[in-house]
Design an enzyme around this catalytic site. Structure first.
Site, PDB file in Angstrom:
ATOM      1  N   CYS A  48       0.329   1.043  -9.223  1.00 37.72           N
ATOM      2  CA  CYS A  48       0.924   0.243  -8.160  1.00 37.72           C
ATOM      3  C   CYS A  48       1.391   1.213  -7.086  1.00 37.72           C
ATOM      4  CB  CYS A  48       2.110  -0.570  -8.700  1.00 37.72           C
ATOM      5  SG  CYS A  48       3.058  -1.420  -7.410  1.00 37.72           S
ATOM      6  N   CYS A  60      -2.790  -1.631  -1.895  1.00 36.90           N
ATOM      7  CA  CYS A  60      -2.141  -2.414  -2.953  1.00 36.90           C
ATOM      8  C   CYS A  60      -3.131  -2.551  -4.105  1.00 36.90           C
ATOM      9  CB  CYS A  60      -1.766  -3.790  -2.395  1.00 36.90           C
ATOM     10  SG  CYS A  60      -1.156  -4.976  -3.612  1.00 36.90           S
ATOM     11  N   HIS A 111       3.742   1.089  -5.096  1.00 38.39           N
ATOM     12  CA  HIS A 111       5.201   1.249  -5.035  1.00 38.39           C
ATOM     13  C   HIS A 111       5.682   2.370  -5.963  1.00 38.39           C
ATOM     14  CE1 HIS A 111       5.173  -2.747  -3.130  1.00 38.39           C
ATOM     15  NE2 HIS A 111       6.450  -2.615  -2.864  1.00 38.39           N
ATOM     16  N   TYR A 124       3.049  -9.230  -5.303  1.00 40.65           N
ATOM     17  CA  TYR A 124       1.759  -9.885  -5.493  1.00 40.65           C
ATOM     18  C   TYR A 124       1.399  -9.983  -6.976  1.00 40.65           C
ATOM     19  CZ  TYR A 124       0.370  -9.560  -0.497  1.00 40.65           C
ATOM     20  OH  TYR A 124       0.268  -9.694   0.857  1.00 40.65           O
ATOM     21  N   ASP A 150       0.051  -4.023   2.375  1.00 37.78           N
ATOM     22  CA  ASP A 150       0.538  -4.033   0.992  1.00 37.78           C
ATOM     23  C   ASP A 150       1.549  -5.165   0.860  1.00 37.78           C
ATOM     24  OD1 ASP A 150       1.082  -3.197  -1.692  1.00 37.78           O
ATOM     25  OD2 ASP A 150       2.861  -2.131  -0.989  1.00 37.78           O
ATOM     26  N   THR A 172      -2.933  -4.484  -6.754  1.00 34.47           N
ATOM     27  CA  THR A 172      -3.128  -5.881  -7.139  1.00 34.47           C
ATOM     28  C   THR A 172      -4.104  -6.576  -6.195  1.00 34.47           C
ATOM     29  OG1 THR A 172      -0.890  -5.972  -8.058  1.00 34.47           O
ATOM     30  CG2 THR A 172      -1.969  -8.068  -7.599  1.00 34.47           C
TER      31      THR A 172
END
Length: 260
Positions: free
Chosen positions: A184, A75, A186, A44, A12, A77
């Site tokens: 996302c 991840c 995160h 990213y 990630d 993205t």
């Protein structure tokens, strides 16, 4: 040759994918794993498609060099911008992660859902194609500007992050969403703060459990599932300050700072 005892590889743009790793480790506790936190190149979401593909190749090469049997692109993205190119280039199973639009669209009663994600995810061809399949649903898209950077800097509990969340979520509340999709890896670390802002009846959806189930399914189908009961080994590499990653994981995990 038995490849089932080889580790699962995950990468990630930083610490966020550990939210995916935790779900995989919970479901598959006897699997070894190697996690790459590419924090040096985070986020990213503000990079071009070409840059994201190049970084995804770099991370994959590193994990394959360490003997990984499967790669989890932890991840959103990287998945939405590079999964097609990764599968074309490498002869190894890939598990991607993308915003869970489908369950939100299926279960919404108000016919309005919110999606909080990076610019790279929301502008990707894969995301656009997914959303276009739900024409009778209002989708409120919001780029989570600066959220990843703040999380990477250990500011999850900061007033700054709470204020940004209030700004990003208010239009969704006004649109009467009943599901919020976290696009996302995160963002699951912000769920407590998000719950303080959203009405109690809004369901928050992230992709962690679904990714873990898909990982197990592909390992089984590829005859790569580790059926042993031995103590497993978890290694985490970061190319930035390891302090935040150590805090997120807690005690007892092997966190190594390494340039990759």
């Amino acid at each position: 040759m038995d490849n089932s005892t080889k580790p699962i590889g995950l990468f990630d743009s930083g610490i966020g994918g550990t939210s995916i790793w935790k779900e995989i480790h919970s479901l598959l506790p006897h699997e070894d794993s190697i996690y790459l936190a590419d924090s040096k190149n985070a986020p990213y979401g503000q990079k071009s498609k070409e840059e994201i593909i190049a970084l995804s190749f770099k991370n994959t090469d590193y994990l394959l060099g360490l003997g990984c049997k499967i790669i989890v692109v932890a991840c959103n993205t990287a998945t939405t911008n590079a999964i097609k190119e990764l599968r074309a280039k490498y002869n190894v199973p890939f598990i991607g992660i993308e915003p869970a639009i489908k369950p939100a669209a299926i279960h919404t009663v108000t016919k309005a859902i919110g999606i909080l994600a990076t610019k790279g995810t929301l502008s990707s061809e894969l995301f656009t194609k997914t959303v276009s399949g739900f024409k009778d649903i209002t989708v409120i898209e919001q780029v989570g500007y600066n959220l990843v950077s703040l999380i990477e800097n250990g500011m999850i509990q900061s007033e700054e992050i709470k204020e940004l969340l209030r700004q990003y979520l208010q239009p969704m509340i006004e649109a009467n969403i009943d599901h919020l999709v976290l696009g996302c890896s995160h963002y699951p670390y912000l769920i407590p703060q998000i719950q303080e802002i959203l009405p109690k009846d809004v369901t928050i959806i992230d992709s962690g459990e679904a990714v873990a189930r898909q990982t197990k399914k592909i390992l089984l189908a590829s005859n790569l599932l580790n059926t042993g009961a031995q103590k497993c080994k978890q290694v985490f590499y970061t190319n930035s300050d390891p302090a935040v990653l150590k805090t997120i994981l807690g005690d007892g995990y092997n966190v190594v700072q390494k340039d990759f």
